[in-house]
Design a protein around this motif. Structure first.
Motif, PDB file in Angstrom:
ATOM      1  N   VAL A  48       0.812  -1.220   0.000  1.00 42.21           N
ATOM      2  CA  VAL A  48       0.000   0.000   0.000  1.00 42.21           C
ATOM      3  C   VAL A  48       0.851   1.278   0.000  1.00 42.21           C
ATOM      4  O   VAL A  48       0.300   2.380   0.010  1.00 42.21           O
ATOM      5  N   GLY A  49       2.172   1.148  -0.008  1.00 38.61           N
ATOM      6  CA  GLY A  49       3.020   2.334  -0.023  1.00 38.61           C
ATOM      7  C   GLY A  49       4.469   1.968  -0.269  1.00 38.61           C
ATOM      8  O   GLY A  49       4.910   0.851   0.030  1.00 38.61           O
ATOM      9  N   PHE A  50       5.231   2.921  -0.819  1.00 34.83           N
ATOM     10  CA  PHE A  50       6.637   2.693  -1.179  1.00 34.83           C
ATOM     11  C   PHE A  50       7.420   3.963  -0.852  1.00 34.83           C
ATOM     12  O   PHE A  50       7.369   4.941  -1.580  1.00 34.83           O
ATOM     13  N   GLU A  51       8.126   3.950   0.286  1.00 33.25           N
ATOM     14  CA  GLU A  51       8.858   5.121   0.764  1.00 33.25           C
ATOM     15  C   GLU A  51      10.368   4.917   0.614  1.00 33.25           C
ATOM     16  O   GLU A  51      10.855   3.792   0.588  1.00 33.25           O
ATOM     17  N   VAL A  52      11.091   6.021   0.545  1.00 31.92           N
ATOM     18  CA  VAL A  52      12.552   5.954   0.431  1.00 31.92           C
ATOM     19  C   VAL A  52      13.187   7.095   1.219  1.00 31.92           C
ATOM     20  O   VAL A  52      12.648   8.200   1.277  1.00 31.92           O
ATOM     21  N   GLU A  53      14.311   6.809   1.825  1.00 29.78           N
ATOM     22  CA  GLU A  53      15.151   7.829   2.469  1.00 29.78           C
ATOM     23  C   GLU A  53      16.527   7.777   1.805  1.00 29.78           C
ATOM     24  O   GLU A  53      17.289   6.842   2.026  1.00 29.78           O
ATOM     25  N   PRO A  54      16.867   8.764   0.956  1.00 28.48           N
ATOM     26  CA  PRO A  54      18.169   8.760   0.281  1.00 28.48           C
ATOM     27  C   PRO A  54      19.264   9.327   1.179  1.00 28.48           C
ATOM     28  O   PRO A  54      19.043  10.315   1.882  1.00 28.48           O
ATOM     29  N   LEU A  55      20.430   8.700   1.138  1.00 30.87           N
ATOM     30  CA  LEU A  55      21.562   9.132   1.948  1.00 30.87           C
ATOM     31  C   LEU A  55      22.825   9.164   1.095  1.00 30.87           C
ATOM     32  O   LEU A  55      22.927   8.483   0.081  1.00 30.87           O
ATOM     33  N   SER A  56      23.792   9.944   1.538  1.00 29.57           N
ATOM     34  CA  SER A  56      25.104   9.985   0.889  1.00 29.57           C
ATOM     35  C   SER A  56      26.139   9.488   1.881  1.00 29.57           C
ATOM     36  O   SER A  56      26.390  10.135   2.890  1.00 29.57           O
ATOM     37  N   VAL A  57      26.713   8.331   1.602  1.00 28.22           N
ATOM     38  CA  VAL A  57      27.639   7.696   2.540  1.00 28.22           C
ATOM     39  C   VAL A  57      28.897   7.245   1.797  1.00 28.22           C
ATOM     40  O   VAL A  57      28.799   6.623   0.738  1.00 28.22           O
ATOM     41  N   LYS A  58      30.049   7.567   2.344  1.00 22.57           N
ATOM     42  CA  LYS A  58      31.310   7.085   1.789  1.00 22.57           C
ATOM     43  C   LYS A  58      31.589   5.716   2.408  1.00 22.57           C
ATOM     44  O   LYS A  58      32.202   5.600   3.458  1.00 22.57           O
ATOM     45  N   HIS A  59      31.152   4.672   1.721  1.00 25.57           N
ATOM     46  CA  HIS A  59      31.230   3.332   2.280  1.00 25.57           C
ATOM     47  C   HIS A  59      32.638   2.756   2.208  1.00 25.57           C
ATOM     48  O   HIS A  59      33.429   3.098   1.333  1.00 25.57           O
ATOM     49  N   SER A  60      32.904   1.847   3.132  1.00 28.63           N
ATOM     50  CA  SER A  60      34.148   1.081   3.116  1.00 28.63           C
ATOM     51  C   SER A  60      33.826  -0.346   3.523  1.00 28.63           C
ATOM     52  O   SER A  60      32.782  -0.620   4.111  1.00 28.63           O
ATOM     53  N   TYR A  61      34.730  -1.266   3.183  1.00 32.94           N
ATOM     54  CA  TYR A  61      34.512  -2.670   3.495  1.00 32.94           C
ATOM     55  C   TYR A  61      35.817  -3.277   4.011  1.00 32.94           C
ATOM     56  O   TYR A  61      36.839  -2.604   4.120  1.00 32.94           O
ATOM     57  N   GLY A  62      35.788  -4.560   4.327  1.00 34.15           N
ATOM     58  CA  GLY A  62      36.950  -5.235   4.901  1.00 34.15           C
ATOM     59  C   GLY A  62      38.047  -5.490   3.891  1.00 34.15           C
ATOM     60  O   GLY A  62      38.151  -4.815   2.860  1.00 34.15           O
ATOM     61  N   ALA A  63      38.848  -6.516   4.170  1.00 25.56           N
ATOM     62  CA  ALA A  63      40.023  -6.785   3.340  1.00 25.56           C
ATOM     63  C   ALA A  63      39.650  -7.315   1.958  1.00 25.56           C
ATOM     64  O   ALA A  63      40.414  -7.142   1.004  1.00 25.56           O
ATOM     65  N   PHE A  64      38.475  -7.962   1.832  1.00 23.16           N
ATOM     66  CA  PHE A  64      38.118  -8.590   0.562  1.00 23.16           C
ATOM     67  C   PHE A  64      36.736  -8.139   0.094  1.00 23.16           C
ATOM     68  O   PHE A  64      35.828  -7.944   0.895  1.00 23.16           O
TER      69      PHE A  64
END
Length: 239
Positions: A206-222
């Motif tokens: 019955v609804g489709f909401e979104v919250e947009p964000l700006s994030v400088k992502h990082s991850y592990g060694a692999f």
């Protein structure tokens, strides 16, 4: 009562070289919603696949729309035209499938969609132009358009309103000068509202909401494709 699902996608700063990651999350909530006139709702059971579709990029500052995949967004293995009715074609909508994978009544958080190691100068300029002209991304789920929630005050009473679509990104100025820095919304938090029938156990969106964000992502060694764990995705902190 109605309930819902959510999804997040991170963002990045637009530069000559940059990395982007897409994280998805889904949660349940109580909410209310509505259907578009003339569109028959669909019933779902737990685990059913929900098809998020992408539409054109649009702006109130210009009448020139762009196809969603004219920008280097994450793509599915095969792009398929997904218009479902004549009205969508008459409006000039270009509806296509997306890489987002969602299951009914299954919450997901920090799910990676793809990685873009770097943008070319041309690609970075394309994003800058769309952000500068306030272009918004339009998506569809079960014939419902995605929208950003805006809380307004009506004589001391909070009122929930919506803005259709979400911004490609935003820009700000450096402290002390007029140099503009552009940021891309690459982290999205989707909330899918639904109503569940107690007797049949079937659910309707019955609804489709979104919250947009700006994030400088990082991850592990692999890097492990869609199994990659993002060190910068913290649902408890709202990211």
């Amino acid at each position: 009562p109605a309930r819902s699902l959510e999804m997040d996608v991170g963002t990045m700063r637009v530069m000559k070289k940059m990395a982007s990651f897409v994280a998805l999350a889904m949660l349940l909530h109580v909410a209310s919603g509505f259907y578009l006139p003339g569109v028959a709702p669909q019933d779902y059971v737990q685990g059913d696949e929900l098809n998020v579709k992408v539409n054109k990029l649009s702006s109130v500052r210009t009448q020139l729309p762009y196809e969603y995949y004219s920008l280097p967004y994450c793509k599915p293995k095969k792009i398929i035209d997904s218009a479902e009715n004549l009205g969508e074609l008459l409006r000039g909508d270009r509806i296509e499938n997306s890489p987002y994978q969602i299951r009914m009544l299954q919450d997901q958080q920090c799910k990676v969609s793809c990685r873009i190691e770097a943008l070319s100068k041309v690609q970075a300029r394309q994003f800058q132009e769309k952000i500068g002209y306030d272009y918004r991304v339009n998506m569809i789920l079960d014939n419902l358009p995605v929208a950003v929630v805006k809380m307004e005050n009506d004589d001391g009473v909070p009122v929930k309103t919506y803005e259709r679509g979400f911004p490609v990104g935003f820009k700000s100025n450096n402290d002390g000068d007029d140099t503009a820095i552009y940021y891309l919304n690459n982290h999205l938090r989707f909330t899918i509202l639904y109503h569940r029938d107690v007797e049949s156990g079937l659910s309707r969106i019955v609804g489709f909401e979104v919250e947009p964000l700006s994030v400088k992502h990082s991850y592990g060694a692999f890097w492990e494709d869609d199994e990659t764990l993002l060190q910068t995705c913290k649902p408890s902190r709202g990211v």
